[in-house]
Design a protein around this motif. Structure first.
Motif, short mmCIF file in Angstrom:
data_model
loop_
_atom_site.label_atom_id
_atom_site.label_comp_id
_atom_site.label_asym_id
_atom_site.label_seq_id
_atom_site.Cartn_x
_atom_site.Cartn_y
_atom_site.Cartn_z
N ASP A 161 -2.68 67.06 -28.07
CA ASP A 161 -1.69 67.72 -28.87
C ASP A 161 -0.69 68.57 -28.00
N TYR A 162 0.38 68.38 -28.17
CA TYR A 162 1.41 69.33 -27.49
C TYR A 162 2.43 69.90 -28.58
N ALA A 163 2.61 71.51 -28.26
CA ALA A 163 3.70 71.84 -28.90
C ALA A 163 4.84 71.64 -28.01
N PRO A 164 6.08 71.85 -28.81
CA PRO A 164 7.20 71.68 -27.93
C PRO A 164 7.28 72.31 -26.52
N GLY A 165 7.27 71.51 -25.45
CA GLY A 165 7.26 72.15 -24.16
C GLY A 165 5.82 72.26 -23.75
N GLY A 166 5.04 71.99 -24.47
CA GLY A 166 3.55 72.08 -23.99
C GLY A 166 3.10 71.31 -22.83
N LEU A 167 2.21 71.48 -22.17
CA LEU A 167 1.90 70.63 -20.85
C LEU A 167 0.56 70.49 -20.72
N ASN A 168 -0.04 69.37 -20.49
CA ASN A 168 -1.17 68.98 -20.21
C ASN A 168 -1.28 69.02 -18.47
N PRO A 169 -1.76 70.01 -18.04
CA PRO A 169 -1.50 70.39 -16.51
C PRO A 169 -2.08 69.48 -15.75
N PRO A 170 -1.47 69.33 -14.18
CA PRO A 170 -2.34 68.38 -13.29
C PRO A 170 -3.53 68.42 -13.26
N HIS A 171 -4.20 67.27 -13.37
CA HIS A 171 -5.65 67.06 -13.30
C HIS A 171 -6.00 65.54 -12.90
N VAL A 172 -7.39 65.55 -12.56
CA VAL A 172 -7.61 64.05 -12.12
C VAL A 172 -8.98 63.80 -13.08
N HIS A 173 -9.31 62.68 -13.12
CA HIS A 173 -10.73 62.08 -13.80
C HIS A 173 -11.34 61.16 -12.51
N PRO A 174 -12.27 61.87 -12.10
CA PRO A 174 -12.92 61.32 -10.95
C PRO A 174 -13.83 60.15 -11.39
N ARG A 175 -13.90 59.61 -12.61
CA ARG A 175 -14.74 58.62 -12.74
C ARG A 175 -14.38 57.43 -13.64
N ALA A 176 -12.70 57.62 -13.90
CA ALA A 176 -12.11 56.49 -14.77
C ALA A 176 -10.74 56.71 -14.43
N SER A 177 -10.12 55.32 -14.97
CA SER A 177 -8.71 54.99 -15.03
C SER A 177 -8.39 55.53 -16.54
N GLU A 178 -7.31 55.73 -16.97
CA GLU A 178 -6.84 56.40 -18.22
C GLU A 178 -5.52 55.62 -18.75
N ILE A 179 -5.70 55.05 -19.96
CA ILE A 179 -4.11 54.49 -20.55
C ILE A 179 -3.98 55.34 -21.74
N VAL A 180 -2.98 56.04 -21.98
CA VAL A 180 -2.35 56.90 -22.73
C VAL A 180 -1.44 56.16 -23.91
N PHE A 181 -1.67 56.47 -25.16
CA PHE A 181 -0.80 55.85 -26.42
C PHE A 181 -0.11 57.00 -26.93
N VAL A 182 0.98 57.07 -27.09
CA VAL A 182 1.81 58.03 -27.78
C VAL A 182 1.94 58.01 -29.19
N LEU A 183 1.15 58.88 -30.00
CA LEU A 183 1.28 58.86 -31.52
C LEU A 183 2.58 59.34 -32.16
N ALA A 184 2.82 60.18 -31.52
CA ALA A 184 4.31 61.12 -32.02
C ALA A 184 4.89 61.74 -30.84
N GLY A 185 6.30 61.85 -31.04
CA GLY A 185 6.89 62.52 -30.10
C GLY A 185 7.33 61.91 -28.94
N GLU A 186 7.76 62.67 -27.89
CA GLU A 186 8.31 62.05 -26.59
C GLU A 186 7.63 63.12 -25.49
N ILE A 187 6.77 62.24 -24.84
CA ILE A 187 6.19 62.98 -23.54
C ILE A 187 6.64 62.56 -22.26
N GLU A 188 6.65 63.29 -21.19
CA GLU A 188 7.01 62.91 -19.88
C GLU A 188 5.56 62.77 -19.14
N VAL A 189 5.39 61.61 -18.35
CA VAL A 189 4.13 61.19 -17.72
C VAL A 189 4.27 61.21 -16.31
#
Length: 221
Positions: free
Chosen positions: A102-130
């Protein structure tokens, strides 16, 4: 060596390579119907040991934590709610998990890595830069909205940011029961014991004062 023998050897090598690729790409295949994690066991293997089948119940396969938005009044303006084997013991050996962000307006999920998996993200609501960065130092990214998906390859640095004026939410799926998450900034500036100041100063081309300031801001509260 005969041509038949050479062909058989080549086939065996190809099969071995394919098997190795599969093992590297995701968690190993399960060898039984289920192996519900015994999270209280002192034994640690590559995964979790199974608890007795007689102790398994439907609650081992259930989690309601993704149904509600998380509180985004954090430093980054985002919060991650995980649904991996630590919340759902029945995921043990299944090679899948999820999160909700969940993101507030302007909220950031900061740069990170997942060492053991690939990821697929699905937007429920709003608009996010990926975006993610390849090992060739190339940025791959765009803006996605509700109902759209984006994929982050395993092990590459990536992030998401709410670029809208309203709260946003997304769910992500992983091909690991416990993908792990390593925040780039926290790993380098807030590790225990600390990375040497000289390493950070030279790597980021900053001075000792900037290193101390960043450490203070990233220190656990």
């Amino acid at each position: 060596m005969s041509s038949i023998t050479s062909s058989l050897l080549l086939l065996l090598l190809l099969l071995a390579a394919a098997s190795l690729t599969h093992v590297i790409a995701a968690d190993p295949d399960m060898l039984q119907d289920l192996c519900v994690a015994d999270l209280n066991s002192a034994v640690r293997v590559n995964g979790f040991p199974c608890k007795p089948a007689t102790n398994v119940s439907a609650s081992d396969f259930f989690f309601s934590g993704l149904a509600r938005p998380g509180a985004t009044n954090t430093t980054m303006g985002s919060v991650v709610t995980r649904a991996n084997v630590e919340q759902i013991p029945g995921l043990n050996t299944l090679g899948i998990s999820m999160t909700r962000v969940d993101y507030a307006p302007g909220g950031l999920n900061p740069p990170h890595v997942h060492p053991r998996a690939s990821e697929i993200v699905f937007v429920l609501a709003g608009e996010i830069e990926v975006g993610f960065v390849t090992t060739a130092n190339r940025l791959v990214g765009r803006t996605i909205g509700a109902g759209e998906v984006f994929v982050f390859p395993r092990g590459l640095v990536h992030w998401q940011r709410n670029v809208g004026s309203t709260p946003a939410a997304a769910v992500a799926a992983f091909n690991s029961q416990l993908p792990g998450s390593l925040g780039v900034a926290a790993a380098l500036f807030a590790s225990e014991p600390a990375v040497a100041d000289e390493v950070l100063e030279r790597a980021f081309q900053i001075g000792a004062r900037e290193v101390r300031r960043i450490r203070r801001r990233l220190a656990p509260h």
